[in-house]
Structures are given as C-alpha cells and as structure tokens.
Design a protein around this motif. Structure first.
Motif, PDB file in Angstrom:
ATOM      1  N   ALA A  46       0.819  -1.216   0.000  1.00 53.52           N
ATOM      2  CA  ALA A  46       0.000   0.000   0.000  1.00 53.52           C
ATOM      3  C   ALA A  46       0.852   1.263   0.000  1.00 53.52           C
ATOM      4  O   ALA A  46       0.350   2.356  -0.284  1.00 53.52           O
ATOM      5  CB  ALA A  46      -0.932  -0.001   1.214  1.00 53.52           C
ATOM      6  N   ASN A  47       2.134   1.121   0.312  1.00 49.85           N
ATOM      7  CA  ASN A  47       3.022   2.277   0.407  1.00 49.85           C
ATOM      8  C   ASN A  47       3.859   2.448  -0.859  1.00 49.85           C
ATOM      9  O   ASN A  47       4.256   1.473  -1.488  1.00 49.85           O
ATOM     10  CB  ASN A  47       3.957   2.127   1.612  1.00 49.85           C
ATOM     11  CG  ASN A  47       3.195   1.986   2.913  1.00 49.85           C
ATOM     12  OD1 ASN A  47       2.139   2.593   3.087  1.00 49.85           O
ATOM     13  ND2 ASN A  47       3.699   1.172   3.823  1.00 49.85           N
ATOM     14  N   ASP A  48       4.128   3.696  -1.203  1.00 50.98           N
ATOM     15  CA  ASP A  48       4.988   4.027  -2.336  1.00 50.98           C
ATOM     16  C   ASP A  48       6.417   4.173  -1.820  1.00 50.98           C
ATOM     17  O   ASP A  48       6.721   5.081  -1.048  1.00 50.98           O
ATOM     18  CB  ASP A  48       4.521   5.327  -2.996  1.00 50.98           C
ATOM     19  CG  ASP A  48       5.405   5.746  -4.170  1.00 50.98           C
ATOM     20  OD1 ASP A  48       6.309   4.963  -4.553  1.00 50.98           O
ATOM     21  OD2 ASP A  48       5.205   6.856  -4.694  1.00 50.98           O
ATOM     22  N   LEU A  49       7.298   3.272  -2.247  1.00 52.58           N
ATOM     23  CA  LEU A  49       8.674   3.279  -1.762  1.00 52.58           C
ATOM     24  C   LEU A  49       9.652   3.927  -2.744  1.00 52.58           C
ATOM     25  O   LEU A  49      10.862   3.883  -2.545  1.00 52.58           O
ATOM     26  CB  LEU A  49       9.140   1.847  -1.474  1.00 52.58           C
ATOM     27  CG  LEU A  49       8.871   1.283  -0.073  1.00 52.58           C
ATOM     28  CD1 LEU A  49       7.396   1.295   0.261  1.00 52.58           C
ATOM     29  CD2 LEU A  49       9.422  -0.126   0.051  1.00 52.58           C
ATOM     30  N   SER A  50       9.123   4.539  -3.801  1.00 53.71           N
ATOM     31  CA  SER A  50      10.002   5.068  -4.842  1.00 53.71           C
ATOM     32  C   SER A  50      10.952   6.149  -4.327  1.00 53.71           C
ATOM     33  O   SER A  50      12.034   6.342  -4.881  1.00 53.71           O
ATOM     34  CB  SER A  50       9.181   5.613  -6.012  1.00 53.71           C
ATOM     35  OG  SER A  50       8.355   6.697  -5.613  1.00 53.71           O
ATOM     36  N   MET A  51      10.575   6.842  -3.256  1.00 53.87           N
ATOM     37  CA  MET A  51      11.417   7.912  -2.719  1.00 53.87           C
ATOM     38  C   MET A  51      12.191   7.484  -1.473  1.00 53.87           C
ATOM     39  O   MET A  51      12.764   8.308  -0.780  1.00 53.87           O
ATOM     40  CB  MET A  51      10.551   9.141  -2.400  1.00 53.87           C
ATOM     41  CG  MET A  51       9.791   9.699  -3.592  1.00 53.87           C
ATOM     42  SD  MET A  51      10.877  10.141  -4.976  1.00 53.87           S
ATOM     43  CE  MET A  51      11.731  11.567  -4.263  1.00 53.87           C
TER      44      MET A  51
END
Length: 513
Positions: free
Chosen positions: A323-328
């Motif tokens: 569910a989390n965006d880890l791109s950053m």
C-alpha cells in the motif's frame, strides 16, 4: 484502513494459517535437505533435483502473500520476509528463489498489473505453483538500467519486444517474466521512460530463447544465463504504473532491497548457530574455543549482525507494504540492502575462519556460504554504488535544508534522529559537499550504520533482548569510529596504468651470495 489491509479478524486468521504454512515449509525442507538427501551434496551440483522444488512448492509458499480474493492468505511483506528467513537458514539459493518470485515478480504484479492479467497470473501461482522472475539487466547496461536497449513497438493487440537480457535468476525455469523495455518512438530513438510487461512463456509468441547458461560461481541451484527477447505480448499484460515506469521500477527495487533482511536473517542465524556449536565442541590447548577472547569477539560480532538484521526485518515489515509508495525511500532501502549483505559475507567469513581448514570445502557450509553470499553484495545494485548514492542523497537533503553540520542534520532526519543522540560526539562536523567518490562510499558506509543504529534502538523499544541490543549498539559504534578514522585520512592515490617501468623486484634483489 489502507488498501488491501485486512481487518483484525482477518489478521488473526492470517497469523494462524501462515504459522501452519511456515511449519509445513520447515518440515518439507528438513525432509528434502536432511532426510531424503544431503544439502551439502545437493548444493555443489548445478540445478535442483525435481523432487526438491516439487516437495517445497507443495505447501504453496507464495500463497502467503497473495490476496484472499485470489485464493491466497492475504499476507504482505512481513510474511514474505519470514518465508525467506526460514528458507535461508537451510539454503541461501532457495531463499533467493523465494525472493525473486515474491519481491521481484508477485509484488509488482499485484500492485500494477491490469485486473485480467493479475487474476490469471495469481490463479496459476495458487493452482499450479508457477514461478516468475524479473529481467532488467542487459549485457551492456548493468546498473545503468535507464540506458537499456530492449525496445518495443505496439499496436492495438500486442507489444513486440526485442532485445537481450542476462543474469536473471531462474533463467529457463520461470513460467512468467516481468520484462522491461523502452518504447521505440521511430528512427531507432527510444523513449526516456520504461515499461513493464508480463511475459507468459507457455503461450505462443512469448517464448524466451536462452542463448547461454552461465557457469555462475556459487548459488549453483539457481540458473542464470543470457536471454534473447523477441516476443509479442498482449496489451492486457502491460503493467500500469501510478506515475511512471521509472517510479514503478524504483518502488519495486526499493521494496526488494527492504526485503533483503529476510534472506540475511536466516542465513546469519545459521552462521551464528554453526559457529557457537563448533566453538563449544572444538578444544585447543585443553579448552574449547569459547574460552578464547578473540573467538568471543568474533561471536559477539555475529550476534550483533543477528540483532541488526532482526531490527531491519521489523522495520521493513512496518514500512514496505504494497500500500506504500517506496520510490522515494532510496536512502533507507540502499542502506538496508548494502549493510545486510555486507554482514552476510562477513558472517560467512567469520564461520570459515573459526572452522578452519575443513570449512574450505565447497560441500561444507562455511566454504559454500562464503561463495554463495558474495554476489548479494553485487546484484540489485553494487554496494559501492549504493553507498555512494546514500551520501549523495544526504548531501542533497542537507543543501536543501541549508545545513552544513552533519550532526544537526542527522538530528532532524527521520531515519537517524534517535541514533543521532547516541553518537553526537562523532558527527559534530561540517560535511564537505564536494568530497570525491571514494569518500562518498566511505560516508555511505558510515551513514548506513547510523540508520541501522536507529533501527536497533527502535527494536529495543519493542522488548527485544537487552543484552543483544547492547552488543549491537557497541559494535555499530565501533564500526562508525573505525570508518570515520578512514574517512578523515586524505588519500588521492590513482592507478598507474603503465606500471611496468622500474617495477620488477628481481632487478633490485642484488646478487645471491
């Protein structure tokens, strides 16, 4: 409630079912590796006997991370890490096989695949125990993935991909592949962004030709090779990123790097258990090895690794969900991957040193583990490169905050704030923004340990063994001091490419008397 997050009742049911699955996996591994065969003999032969994977896959391990609506248990990163940890205690190659399937294939498919393709893939994973992998790396473009030359053209029905990929784990084995390619915009010009496609090698026009199987050093049970891509993939099998293909790749790789502690966890625990057992039984000059101070130092270092990686596992379970965006999250993901894999290699070297000559055999766990753990420091980003990127990212953040003092920055940075209080005497200095690359790497190694210390301190708040926590803190601080001493030494030496002139020692040895 976040997307795909189960209710409390579902969590309780998941815990019970996952425990049953995990115990079943451990039982099967004991059967195939210790009762029906000898893991020390299996591991020195290339490939894996069919009965091994058949028995292990019979417990349907990947169902743990597949949503309930597709027939899975509905787990997430915590379950995938636990599966990898259980597998790596017995076989690092098996654990990596699990990691490839879950972190590099299933997770991006579950997050970004179109509904029809997602349902079809997950159905076959559940019902037929299929496997999947990821192909990014190309012969001329390793870490420089954004320069890849595999390209595609598309029409209303399918995308035609052409190129070459290599060093993809499970080469020739996997039923599905995630393929990366850049769109051909005409005149042999390729788009800057990249796209992901699900390739089903069991279907017409989607077969991938293995041009060469590599004689890889270590991890013999996993096939690697060079693959020729010339496939036609239906449009429904193209992944749909939330933002861009590059962001999707970063999210994928960072989540995978945050999952590396799963492979490190069981492996380091096995190195620790083997080392303690050996030192209890091995006697030198009338006392066992545990009675020697240098041995105690080595074993306490292994326990520090065990504790630090435990902290990584807890942290990743909380942060790295789909569910989390880890791109950053590059700094934290790179630190976790790099230091976890450095600790894996160091742990195996320690066991080999303690065991001595008999460990220097490929069919002994010490020698085999030293060879098998080495490539973890290279793939998914060479550790030197990742350490350098950590420092570059931190300098960028410091510039943005108009902060030159490293300690003051660390005190405000969310993944180092707690640790900064413990090491404030070490970092109260101005960090030069223009340091050379070799110093970027060294500072990255230091910052990775500060981040790790922060994770360990958080683990202490969870009630983890205080003695193990104290030992890990001591070793991490010791490492920081040593690395800072090296960082502060000015060293600008460069290679002398034509070094042969006046450099033959025999000319200076004089006449033998």
């Amino acid at each position: 409630m976040q997307q795909n997050e189960p209710s409390n009742i579902d969590n309780k049911d998941l815990s019970s079912q996952f425990t049953k699955l995990l115990n079943g996996l451990k039982h099967k591994m004991n059967s195939v590796y210790h009762e029906r065969s000898d893991v020390n003999k299996l591991a020195i032969n290339r490939g894996m006997p069919p009965f091994v994977m058949r028995e292990i896959m019979s417990v349907n391990p990947f169902s743990a991370v597949i949503p309930t609506e597709f027939g899975g248990l509905g787990g997430d990163v915590k379950e995938s890490i636990a599966l990898m940890a259980a597998a790596s205690y017995e076989s690092l190659a098996l654990s990596l096989t699990f990691g490839i399937n879950m972190a590099l294939f299933l997770q991006p498919v579950m997050k970004s695949a179109q509904p029809e393709a997602k349902a079809a893939v997950l159905k076959r994973f559940i019902e037929q125990q299929n496997m999947g992998g990821l192909m990014i790396t190309e012969p001329d473009f390793g870490s420089d993935a954004l320069s890849m030359r595999t390209s595609y053209t598309e029409n209303e029905s399918y995308a035609h991909l052409q190129g070459t990929k290599h060093w993809a784990g499970l080469t020739g084995w996997a039923d599905f592949w995630l393929l990366t390619a850049r769109k051909n915009t005409g005149d042999d010009r390729l788009a800057r962004d990249l796209d992901f496609f699900i390739c089903d090698v069991t279907q017409p026009n989607q077969g991938i030709v293995v041009e060469e199987f590599f004689e890889n050093l270590g991890l013999y049970q996993i096939p690697y090779g060079r693959n020729r891509i010339d496939v036609q993939i239906p449009g429904v099998q193209k992944l749909v990123p939330e933002k861009s293909g590059v962001k999707l790749m970063l999210d994928l790789l960072h989540r995978s790097r945050m999952s590396f502690p799963g492979m490190a966890m069981g492996f380091i625990q096995r190195m620790l258990d083997e080392a303690i057992t050996h030192c209890q039984k091995r006697f030198v000059s009338g006392k066992n090895l545990l009675g020697y101070d240098q041995v105690q130092q080595r074993l306490s270092q292994l326990q520090a690794y065990f504790t630090t990686v435990s902290a990584y596992c807890v942290n990743s379970s909380k942060k790295a969900g789909l569910a989390n965006d880890l791109s950053m999250m590059g700094v934290e993901a790179n630190a976790v991957k790099s230091l976890a894999t450095d600790m894996m290699q160091s742990a195996s070297q320690t066991l080999l040193q303690l065991v001595g000559a008999k460990g220097y055999k490929l069919n002994h766990i010490a020698g085999r583990s030293t060879v098998d753990s080495r490539p973890f420091q290279i793939f998914e980003g060479s550790n030197d490169m990742l350490y350098s990127q950590i420092t570059e990212s931190v300098i960028k953040l410091m510039r943005k905050a108009k902060q030159g003092n490293l300690l003051e920055f660390l005190k405000t940075y969310d993944i180092t704030a707690n640790a900064a209080k413990e090491v404030k005497e070490l970092f109260n200095f101005e960090l030069d923004y223009s340091i050379p690359q070799r110093k970027l790497v060294e500072m990255g190694q230091i910052l990775s340990r500060v981040i790790s210390l922060d994770h360990v301190l958080q683990l202490a708040n969870e009630g983890f063994s205080r003695e193990l926590i104290d030992g890990a803190i001591t070793h991490l601080k010791h490492d920081m001091k040593q690395l800072l001493a090296s960082f502060n030494v000015k060293n600008k030496t460069n290679v002398i490419e034509d070094y042969s002139a006046s450099s033959d020692w025999l000319n200076f040895a004089g006449v033998t008397k």
